[in-house]
Design a protein around this motif. Structure first.
Motif, PDB file in Angstrom:
ATOM      1  N   VAL A 183       0.742  -0.975   0.139  1.00  0.00           N
ATOM      2  CA  VAL A 183      -0.292   0.118   0.299  1.00  0.00           C
ATOM      3  C   VAL A 183       0.749   1.214  -0.111  1.00  0.00           C
ATOM      4  CG1 VAL A 183      -1.846   0.957   1.335  1.00  0.00           C
ATOM      5  CG2 VAL A 183      -2.057  -1.218   0.723  1.00  0.00           C
ATOM      6  N   LEU A 184       1.988   1.033   1.007  1.00  0.00           N
ATOM      7  CA  LEU A 184       2.276   1.988   1.201  1.00  0.00           C
ATOM      8  C   LEU A 184       3.669   2.072  -0.225  1.00  0.00           C
ATOM      9  CD1 LEU A 184       4.405   4.575   2.677  1.00  0.00           C
ATOM     10  CD2 LEU A 184       6.087   3.340   3.390  1.00  0.00           C
ATOM     11  N   MET A 185       4.344   1.169  -1.106  1.00  0.00           N
ATOM     12  CA  MET A 185       4.483   1.866  -2.145  1.00  0.00           C
ATOM     13  C   MET A 185       3.237   2.230  -3.673  1.00  0.00           C
ATOM     14  SD  MET A 185       5.301  -1.451  -5.368  1.00  0.00           S
ATOM     15  CE  MET A 185       3.753  -2.110  -5.257  1.00  0.00           C
ATOM     16  N   ALA A 186       2.299   2.099  -3.127  1.00  0.00           N
ATOM     17  CA  ALA A 186       1.775   2.503  -4.119  1.00  0.00           C
ATOM     18  C   ALA A 186       1.130   4.102  -4.482  1.00  0.00           C
ATOM     19  CB  ALA A 186       0.009   1.630  -4.237  1.00  0.00           C
ATOM     20  N   PHE A 187       0.874   3.952  -2.909  1.00  0.00           N
ATOM     21  CA  PHE A 187       1.068   5.424  -2.710  1.00  0.00           C
ATOM     22  C   PHE A 187       1.851   6.553  -3.296  1.00  0.00           C
ATOM     23  CE2 PHE A 187      -1.874   4.594   1.373  1.00  0.00           C
ATOM     24  CZ  PHE A 187      -3.142   6.140   0.438  1.00  0.00           C
ATOM     25  N   VAL A 188       3.334   5.833  -3.156  1.00  0.00           N
ATOM     26  CA  VAL A 188       4.763   6.857  -3.340  1.00  0.00           C
ATOM     27  C   VAL A 188       4.287   6.791  -4.812  1.00  0.00           C
ATOM     28  CG1 VAL A 188       7.119   6.521  -3.200  1.00  0.00           C
ATOM     29  CG2 VAL A 188       5.222   6.283  -1.226  1.00  0.00           C
ATOM     30  N   ILE A 189       4.468   5.513  -6.058  1.00  0.00           N
ATOM     31  CA  ILE A 189       4.137   6.113  -7.321  1.00  0.00           C
ATOM     32  C   ILE A 189       3.089   6.786  -7.559  1.00  0.00           C
ATOM     33  CG2 ILE A 189       3.611   4.901  -9.068  1.00  0.00           C
ATOM     34  CD1 ILE A 189       4.576   1.370  -7.675  1.00  0.00           C
ATOM     35  N   ILE A 190       1.704   6.439  -7.172  1.00  0.00           N
ATOM     36  CA  ILE A 190       0.803   7.237  -7.764  1.00  0.00           C
ATOM     37  C   ILE A 190       1.438   8.879  -7.032  1.00  0.00           C
ATOM     38  CG2 ILE A 190      -1.115   8.630  -6.961  1.00  0.00           C
ATOM     39  CD1 ILE A 190      -1.605   5.479  -9.200  1.00  0.00           C
ATOM     40  N   TYR A 191       1.779   8.989  -5.746  1.00  0.00           N
ATOM     41  CA  TYR A 191       2.343  10.606  -5.808  1.00  0.00           C
ATOM     42  C   TYR A 191       3.122  11.039  -6.845  1.00  0.00           C
ATOM     43  CZ  TYR A 191       4.397  14.745  -3.494  1.00  0.00           C
ATOM     44  OH  TYR A 191       4.881  15.768  -3.487  1.00  0.00           O
ATOM     45  N   ILE A 192       4.426   9.853  -6.872  1.00  0.00           N
ATOM     46  CA  ILE A 192       5.254  10.817  -8.645  1.00  0.00           C
ATOM     47  C   ILE A 192       4.872  10.962  -9.360  1.00  0.00           C
ATOM     48  CG2 ILE A 192       7.227  10.294  -9.126  1.00  0.00           C
ATOM     49  CD1 ILE A 192       7.953   7.981  -6.718  1.00  0.00           C
ATOM     50  N   ILE A 239      -7.077   3.566 -15.062  1.00  0.00           N
ATOM     51  CA  ILE A 239      -6.260   3.394 -15.292  1.00  0.00           C
ATOM     52  C   ILE A 239      -5.066   2.406 -14.110  1.00  0.00           C
ATOM     53  CG2 ILE A 239      -5.122   3.626 -16.885  1.00  0.00           C
ATOM     54  CD1 ILE A 239      -5.461   1.524 -19.131  1.00  0.00           C
ATOM     55  N   ALA A 240      -4.801   3.181 -13.597  1.00  0.00           N
ATOM     56  CA  ALA A 240      -3.651   2.779 -12.777  1.00  0.00           C
ATOM     57  C   ALA A 240      -4.196   1.767 -11.452  1.00  0.00           C
ATOM     58  CB  ALA A 240      -3.160   4.164 -11.753  1.00  0.00           C
ATOM     59  N   VAL A 241      -5.369   2.377 -11.283  1.00  0.00           N
ATOM     60  CA  VAL A 241      -5.918   0.707 -10.351  1.00  0.00           C
ATOM     61  C   VAL A 241      -6.080  -0.510 -10.476  1.00  0.00           C
ATOM     62  CG1 VAL A 241      -8.449   0.406  -8.732  1.00  0.00           C
ATOM     63  CG2 VAL A 241      -7.030   2.944  -9.131  1.00  0.00           C
ATOM     64  N   PHE A 242      -5.918  -0.757 -12.251  1.00  0.00           N
ATOM     65  CA  PHE A 242      -6.368  -1.402 -12.810  1.00  0.00           C
ATOM     66  C   PHE A 242      -5.160  -2.293 -12.951  1.00  0.00           C
ATOM     67  CE2 PHE A 242      -7.350  -4.027 -16.682  1.00  0.00           C
ATOM     68  CZ  PHE A 242      -8.402  -4.582 -16.059  1.00  0.00           C
ATOM     69  N   LEU A 243      -4.036  -1.310 -13.310  1.00  0.00           N
ATOM     70  CA  LEU A 243      -2.978  -2.609 -13.702  1.00  0.00           C
ATOM     71  C   LEU A 243      -2.401  -2.683 -12.294  1.00  0.00           C
ATOM     72  CD1 LEU A 243      -1.845   0.142 -16.227  1.00  0.00           C
ATOM     73  CD2 LEU A 243      -2.542  -1.812 -16.968  1.00  0.00           C
ATOM     74  N   ALA A 244      -2.006  -1.597 -11.412  1.00  0.00           N
ATOM     75  CA  ALA A 244      -1.983  -1.919  -9.867  1.00  0.00           C
ATOM     76  C   ALA A 244      -2.392  -3.269  -9.049  1.00  0.00           C
ATOM     77  CB  ALA A 244      -1.917  -0.451  -9.238  1.00  0.00           C
ATOM     78  N   ALA A 245      -3.455  -3.541  -9.550  1.00  0.00           N
ATOM     79  CA  ALA A 245      -4.227  -4.429  -9.489  1.00  0.00           C
ATOM     80  C   ALA A 245      -3.491  -5.845  -9.761  1.00  0.00           C
ATOM     81  CB  ALA A 245      -5.486  -4.806  -9.293  1.00  0.00           C
ATOM     82  N   PHE A 246      -2.620  -6.419 -10.736  1.00  0.00           N
ATOM     83  CA  PHE A 246      -1.889  -7.280 -11.166  1.00  0.00           C
ATOM     84  C   PHE A 246      -0.943  -7.167 -10.766  1.00  0.00           C
ATOM     85  CE2 PHE A 246      -3.895  -5.811 -15.759  1.00  0.00           C
ATOM     86  CZ  PHE A 246      -4.089  -7.796 -15.520  1.00  0.00           C
ATOM     87  N   LEU A 247      -0.239  -6.031  -9.755  1.00  0.00           N
ATOM     88  CA  LEU A 247       0.464  -6.254  -8.688  1.00  0.00           C
ATOM     89  C   LEU A 247       0.452  -7.288  -7.594  1.00  0.00           C
ATOM     90  CD1 LEU A 247       3.144  -3.416 -10.288  1.00  0.00           C
ATOM     91  CD2 LEU A 247       3.103  -6.096 -10.843  1.00  0.00           C
ATOM     92  N   SER A 248      -0.525  -6.444  -7.006  1.00  0.00           N
ATOM     93  CA  SER A 248      -0.617  -6.551  -5.851  1.00  0.00           C
ATOM     94  C   SER A 248      -1.993  -5.870  -5.261  1.00  0.00           C
ATOM     95  CB  SER A 248       0.461  -6.096  -5.030  1.00  0.00           C
ATOM     96  OG  SER A 248      -0.645  -5.527  -3.582  1.00  0.00           O
ATOM     97  N   TRP A 249      -2.901  -7.040  -4.845  1.00  0.00           N
ATOM     98  CA  TRP A 249      -4.862  -5.965  -4.319  1.00  0.00           C
ATOM     99  C   TRP A 249      -4.776  -4.940  -2.756  1.00  0.00           C
ATOM    100  CZ3 TRP A 249      -9.390  -4.715  -3.179  1.00  0.00           C
ATOM    101  CH2 TRP A 249      -9.954  -5.291  -3.732  1.00  0.00           C
ATOM    102  N   GLY A 250      -3.117  -4.865  -2.315  1.00  0.00           N
ATOM    103  CA  GLY A 250      -2.905  -4.014  -1.566  1.00  0.00           C
ATOM    104  C   GLY A 250      -2.251  -3.400  -2.331  1.00  0.00           C
ATOM    105  N   GLY A 251      -1.600  -3.356  -2.778  1.00  0.00           N
ATOM    106  CA  GLY A 251      -1.563  -1.777  -4.029  1.00  0.00           C
ATOM    107  C   GLY A 251      -2.444  -1.569  -4.614  1.00  0.00           C
TER     108      GLY A 251
END
Length: 150
Positions: free
Chosen positions: A29-38, A66-78
């Motif tokens: 989840v933290l990784m996802a927040f950082v990626i979206i922020y960047i 689409i970022a949510v959909f793509l992130a779901a492939f890697l991790s549900w939490g992400g």
């Protein structure tokens, strides 16, 4: 049968849950927040939405989703982290979330499961693309149906 007390079993389960949260869920989840922020700060999220967002348009979703959909492939939490970050940024509404959730569920952590399941079972790599395609089609159809339900 074990002679463990119910409290000992509970404590063991709580420890395992804590370890999963600390070593898997929170970092994703933290990784996802950082990626979206960047992506948001750099303007790449807007570009992603403009150039690939047409895929989400038939679902009534903004391109950035689409970022949510793509992130779901890697991790549900992400994916959940990306979803929350986009909600906080004002990019997604409650109905957008309702449309995205079935898609997240159907493609959730596909890349992780590829190694854990398909690799262990010895499924040849040439079949992965077809299997991923089926996941994507199912997820997209579920989101499309959800668009009409809400």
């Amino acid at each position: 049968m074990s002679n463990k007390l119910i409290t000992d079993i509970f404590i063991d389960g709580a420890r395992k849950g804590w370890n999963i949260a600390i070593h898997s869920t929170i970092p994703n989840v933290l990784m996802a927040f950082v990626i979206i922020y960047i992506l948001n700060t750099s303007g790449l999220l807007k570009l992603l939405g403009e150039y690939v967002g047409f895929i989400m348009a038939p679902l009534g979703l903004p391109g950035e989703s689409i970022a949510v959909f793509l992130a779901a492939f890697l991790s549900w939490g992400g994916a959940a982290g990306v979803l929350v970050a986009l909600v906080q940024a004002g990019s997604l509404s409650a109905s957008d979330i309702a449309i995205l959730l079935p898609g997240m569920a159907l493609v959730g952590s596909t890349v992780q499961y590829m190694g854990r399941v398909l690799g262990v079972l010895g499924v040849p790599g040439k079949h992965y693309l077809v299997l991923f395609g089926i996941c994507m089609i199912n997820a997209y159809l579920a989101m499309f149906v959800m668009k009409f339900i809400i």
